[in-house]
Design an enzyme around this catalytic site. Structure first.
Site, PDB file in Angstrom:
ATOM      1  N   THR A 206      17.718 -62.009 -27.102  1.00 17.18           N
ATOM      2  CA  THR A 206      16.355 -61.228 -26.701  1.00 17.18           C
ATOM      3  C   THR A 206      15.553 -62.179 -26.648  1.00 17.18           C
ATOM      4  O   THR A 206      15.573 -63.235 -27.260  1.00 17.18           O
ATOM      5  CB  THR A 206      16.033 -60.045 -27.919  1.00 17.18           C
ATOM      6  OG1 THR A 206      17.124 -59.091 -27.648  1.00 17.18           O
ATOM      7  CG2 THR A 206      14.657 -59.458 -27.886  1.00 17.18           C
ATOM      8  N   GLY A 236      17.839 -50.221 -27.821  1.00 15.44           N
ATOM      9  CA  GLY A 236      17.947 -51.009 -29.193  1.00 15.44           C
ATOM     10  C   GLY A 236      16.522 -50.994 -29.867  1.00 15.44           C
ATOM     11  O   GLY A 236      15.791 -50.067 -29.797  1.00 15.44           O
TER      12      GLY A 236
HETATM   13  N1  ASP Z   1      18.096 -56.752 -30.423  1.00 13.41           N
HETATM   14  C1  ASP Z   1      18.587 -56.322 -29.084  1.00 13.41           C
HETATM   15  C2  ASP Z   1      19.105 -55.310 -28.995  1.00 13.41           C
HETATM   16  O1  ASP Z   1      19.736 -54.608 -29.972  1.00 13.41           O
HETATM   17  C3  ASP Z   1      19.798 -57.578 -28.794  1.00 13.41           C
HETATM   18  C4  ASP Z   1      19.695 -58.724 -29.388  1.00 13.41           C
HETATM   19  O2  ASP Z   1      18.761 -59.272 -29.682  1.00 13.41           O
HETATM   20  O3  ASP Z   1      20.887 -59.520 -29.266  1.00 13.41           O
HETATM   21  O4  ASP Z   1      19.040 -54.331 -28.225  1.00 13.41           O
END
Ligand code: ASP
Length: 359
Positions: A206, A236
C-alpha cells in the site's frame, strides 16, 4: 539492545515508578499516563513527509510542493498519485494486483488536518487515482466513504475517465495464482514461470504518506489495491478513517500498511495518534499499538506462528506536530521513506520481533 527490549524495559521501568508511587491498583497504573501533547512551539520548522517504503518518490514530491507553499493534503495526494499511476507498483492503483476474479478494486482515504475533514473510497474499479476521488468525496459531498458502483458513478460524474487497470504483468501474476490454487480444478500452470511472476510472492503493500507543512498543519493519504487476490468486495484498512489513516492536527498523523483486518480491529492509525497525544514519540507510539495488535491476534487465536506471534506483518507510520517522525513493524526488515526537512531517504523501521527469531 533490540528495539523491542528497549521498549519493554522502558515500559517496565515506567510501571515500576508508577507502582512505587502507591496510587491505586497495579492494573490501572500500568496504563500509559498522559504526559501532555507535543508542544507545537518546539518544532524545528520546515516541511516533513513520511511514507511507506515504496513512497520515496511520494515524500520527495510532497516536500517540493510543501516548500512551494502547497496545502498539506494536496502535497500528500500528489505524492501518492505518483505510485497510483506507476504500472510497476503492483500494490497501488494502475498495475495493482487484482482480486480473486481478476478485477482491480482500489481503496483510498485522505484527511486534512486543519479542517479535520476526511474522504474515502473503497472497492473502486477502473479509476486510476482513487485518492483524487477520495479528495472529492471530502470536498464535494457531505459524506466520508463511498464504495463500489456508487464510488465509480461519483468519479465519472466528476469527469474521471474509466481505464482498464489490470496490466499484463498483474494479469500474469493473477493467472499464476489462479492456475496453482488447486490440483483438483481445471486450471493448469505453464511448464515455465516468467520471472515477474515468481517475484510477486515477496510483495504486498500500500502507499501511505503523511506530511507536515511549515505552519504545523498536517495532511495524509493512504491508497492501495488491497490484499492480493482478495475476495471480491473485501475492503481493508486503507479507506477506513482511524485504521489506515488518521490525523488530529493538534497532535499528529498516522497511517498503516500490512494486514488490514488486524489494523481495523485495533483502530490502528487512531490509536497511534492517541499514543502520541499521551506523550509518546512517534516510533514508540507505533510500537505500543503493534504490541496491542500482537495481543489481540493471540486472543483471536488465528494467524499465529508456533511461538504465538502474528504470522503477518503490519507497518505503522507516525508524524507528530513537532515534525518528529517514526515507523515500526511487527516483523523486522521493513523500511520507510522520510523527508526530514533536509534529506529524503529510506530508514529502517523499529520492530517487535526479529525475523530470524521465527520458528
Ligand atoms: N493494508 C492493505 C489492506 O489490507 C494491504 C497491504 O498494505 O498490504 O488492504
Amino acid at each position: 539492545m533490540e528495539r523491542r527490549d528497549f521498549f519493554r524495559r522502558s515500559a517496565l521501568a515506567a510501571l515500576a515508578l508508577r507502582l512505587g508511587s502507591g496510587n491505586g491498583p497495579a492494573q490501572a497504573q500500568a496504563a500509559p499516563e498522559p504526559e501532555g501533547r507535543p508542544d507545537p512551539g518546539s518544532r524545528p520548522g520546515g516541511p516533513v513527509a513520511i511514507a511507506s517504503s515504496n513512497g520515496l518518490v511520494a515524500t520527495g514530491r510532497a516536500a517540493q510542493l510543501l516548500e512551494a507553499g502547497a496545502d498539506p493534503l494536496d502535497a500528500a495526494i500528489a505524492g501518492v498519485n505518483l505510485l497510483e499511476e506507476d504500472p510497476d507498483d503492483i500494490t497501488v492503483g494502475y498495475g495493482g494486483i487484482p482480486n480473486e476474479d481478476g478485477v482491480v478494486q482500489l481503496d483510498a482515504s485522505v484527511m486534512h488536518g486543519p479542517t479535520h475533514r476526511a474522504g474515502a473510497v473503497a472497492a473502486l474499479e477502473r479509476i486510476m487515482y482513487p485518492s483524487k476521488v477520495a479528495k472529492l468525496v471530502l470536498e464535494r459531498t457531505d459524506r466520508i466513504l463511498l464504495v463500489g458502483e456508487g464510488a465509480l458513478r461519483f468519479a465519472k460524474a466528476h469527469g474521471f475517465e474509466e481505464k482498464e487497470l489490470l496490466t499484463e504483468r498483474a494479469r500474469k501474476i493473477w493467472m499464476h495464482w489462479r492456475e496453482t490454487r488447486s490440483e483438483q480444478d481445471d486450471w493448469l500452470p505453464p511448464a515455465t514461470l516468467e520471472p515477474e511472476v515468481q517475484e510477486y510472492l515477496k510483495n504486498g503493500g500500500t502507499v501511505h504518506c503523511s506530511v507536515l507543512d511549515a505552519k504545523g498543519d498536517l495532511g495524509g493519504c493512504t491508497s492501495t489495491s488491497g490484499l492480493f487476490f482478495k475476495i471480491p468486495g473485501r475492503v481493508g484498512d486503507s479507506p477506513i478513517i482511524g485504521a489506515g489513516l488518521y490525523i488530529d492536527n493538534e497532535i499528529g498523523s498516522a497511517g498503516a500498511t500490512g494486514r488490514g483486518e488486524a489494523v481495523i480491529a485495533a483502530c490502528g492509525a487512531h490509536s497511534v495518534v492517541l499514543e502520541m497525544g499521551r506523550g509518546a514519540a512517534p516510533e514508540e507510539a507505533c510500537l505500543r499499538v503493534l504490541e496491542r495488535i500482537a495481543a489481540f491476534t493471540k486472543r483471536q487465536g488465528r494467524h499465529l506462528d508456533r511461538a504465538g506471534r502474528p504470522d503477518f506483518n503490519v507497518v505503522l507510520y507516525a508524524l507528530d506536530k513537532r515534525g518528529r517522525a517514526g515507523s515500526a513493524a511487527i516483523w523486522s526488515g521493513r523500511r520507510f521513506a522520510l523527508f526530514d526537512g533536509k534529506e529524503n531517504r529510506l530508514r529502517d523501521c523499529a520492530y517487535l520481533y526479529k525475523k530470524s527469531e521465527g520458528p
